[in-house]
Design a protein around this motif. Structure first.
Motif, PDB file in Angstrom:
ATOM      1  N   THR A 261     -12.343 -24.845   3.201  1.00  0.00           N
ATOM      2  CA  THR A 261     -11.271 -24.234   2.426  1.00  0.00           C
ATOM      3  C   THR A 261     -10.015 -24.143   3.271  1.00  0.00           C
ATOM      4  N   GLN A 286     -10.298 -26.614  -1.800  1.00  0.00           N
ATOM      5  CA  GLN A 286     -11.592 -26.569  -1.110  1.00  0.00           C
ATOM      6  C   GLN A 286     -12.317 -27.893  -1.339  1.00  0.00           C
ATOM      7  N   VAL A 302      -8.595 -18.620  -2.274  1.00  0.00           N
ATOM      8  CA  VAL A 302      -8.954 -18.655  -0.855  1.00  0.00           C
ATOM      9  C   VAL A 302      -9.444 -17.300  -0.365  1.00  0.00           C
ATOM     10  N   ALA A 305     -13.154 -17.256  -0.184  1.00  0.00           N
ATOM     11  CA  ALA A 305     -13.750 -18.028   0.892  1.00  0.00           C
ATOM     12  C   ALA A 305     -13.706 -17.311   2.232  1.00  0.00           C
TER      13      ALA A 305
END
Length: 382
Positions: A261, A286, A302, A305
């Motif tokens: 990511t 990603q 994000v 992640a």
């Protein structure tokens, strides 16, 4: 409030946070705190951590009789600095209402299982192992002109002391289950290591004009810019090449796919088994390396992640099997599914700093599963 009463109030707050307050004491504290929570002269009697925990309990609807979410985070500017060290559980208004209405019953041992902590093992090229949580601050190793130093805040920093005859010795930093660590490399790049992960690299971080490391597990990278020396991360069948950027790689052996990511900059993801395949990622994208060796790219949040680095679990329609693998790594527990419910999905957010029983209560409040703990085993049923 007199000096004597101030001391009694502080004792009561700590007793409440330790779970030792009686019902009458809890009710009295609820009333007092809800009345004076916005009065600086009164709240100054409490530490930042106490304030944070009280606000957390109020926001989560854990006060026994009153819930006022509209004012719940008015003290945030003062207490944000301790957010990474105390337990916060935030799932969403609908889930909290459900949680308050249900009588969840997580069966646990008398001693709760605490979350993971800062810790790692550094293995030097000569085979020497150093438990970093045990090592004193200051210089802990020195070889071939490379100084390895543990700072006061627990980070490992490499510094090249000499400019000639530096050998490319190989070091490995490993986090066990229930451990996390931050590493500063010789080029000033920083790596946040998640639990059950390892990073292998040369002490000079320079192989054939490349800065190359190998990752097993998960890590967040903040790479120092150096156009003359690309930074390359090897992980489970792929390579990620960068010049200077922020990105996260999840490549655990027990997960079927590898996720890379990108938060900032640009990276190239290369898969070289069979026919070479490469993808260029933009911020917010990603790449997913699938079991059949294909690479897919998608737009993602994000924050999900990298939530682990920020002290949270964030699940977005994530299946129970994947969620519990994350829980197992962080709490160092064995997970046993007695019913076939690994594919049931959950959406929400839970703090990584809560004890295991608190996390399981929130998961159980979704109605997706029931949990029971025995020693360091988590047993899951329908």
């Amino acid at each position: 409030m007199s000096g004597k009463n101030q001391k009694e109030f502080q004792k009561l707050v700590q007793k409440y946070l330790d779970g030792e307050a009686s019902t009458d004491e809890t009710n009295a504290l609820d009333d007092y705190y809800l009345l004076f929570r916005d009065e600086p002269d009164q709240t100054s009697l409490l530490s930042d951590k106490q304030l944070f925990l009280l606000e957390q309990r109020l926001e989560n609807g854990l006060f026994t009789r009153i819930h006022q979410p509209a004012k719940a985070w008015r003290m945030w500017p003062r207490i944000a600095s301790v957010a990474a060290t105390v337990a916060v559980i935030v799932f969403g208004a609908s889930l909290f209402v459900y949680h308050k209405q249900q009588n969840t019953n997580i069966t646990t041992n008398a001693t709760d299982i605490t979350p993971g902590k800062i810790g790692a093992t550094l293995t030097l090229s000569n085979g020497k192992k150093i438990r970093l949580s045990d090592a004193a601050n200051g210089e802990i190793a020195k070889e071939a002109g490379i100084s390895v130093t543990k700072t006061a805040d627990g980070q490992i920093v490499y510094e090249i002391k000499e400019t000639t005859s530096i050998e490319n010795n190989i070091n490995t930093l490993t986090t066990a289950k229930g451990e996390t660590y931050v590493l500063t490399l010789p080029d000033k790049s920083r790596v946040w290591m998640n639990a059950a992960s390892s990073l292998t690299y040369s002490t000079s971080l320079n192989e054939h004009n490349e800065r190359r490391v190998k990752l097993d597990g998960e890590a967040y990278f903040q790479i120092a810019k150096d156009k003359a020396h690309p930074f390359i991360v090897e992980s489970k069948g792929q390579e990620v090449e960068v010049l200077g950027t922020h990105f996260n790689i999840n490549s655990y052996v027990d997960d079927k796919i590898v996720r890379t990511t990108l938060l900032e900059g640009s990276v190239k993801v290369v898969f070289q088994k069979g026919e070479r395949t490469e993808k260029i990622l933009k911020p917010g994208q990603q790449s997913i390396l699938l079991p059949d060796n294909r690479i897919a790219v998608k737009e993602v949040d994000v924050n999900e992640a990298v939530a682990w680095r920020d002290g949270k679990f964030i699940f977005d329609r994530e299946d129970m099997g994947t969620i519990m693998r994350k829980v197992a790594r962080w709490y160092n527990v064995e997970v046993i599914f007695e019913d076939d419910i690994q594919n049931k999905q959950i959406t929400g957010s839970v703090s990584r700093y809560a004890n295991l029983s608190e996390l399981l209560k929130v998961l159980e409040a979704t109605g997706r599963a029931h949990f029971k703990t025995e020693d360091r085993k988590v047993i899951i049923t329908k």
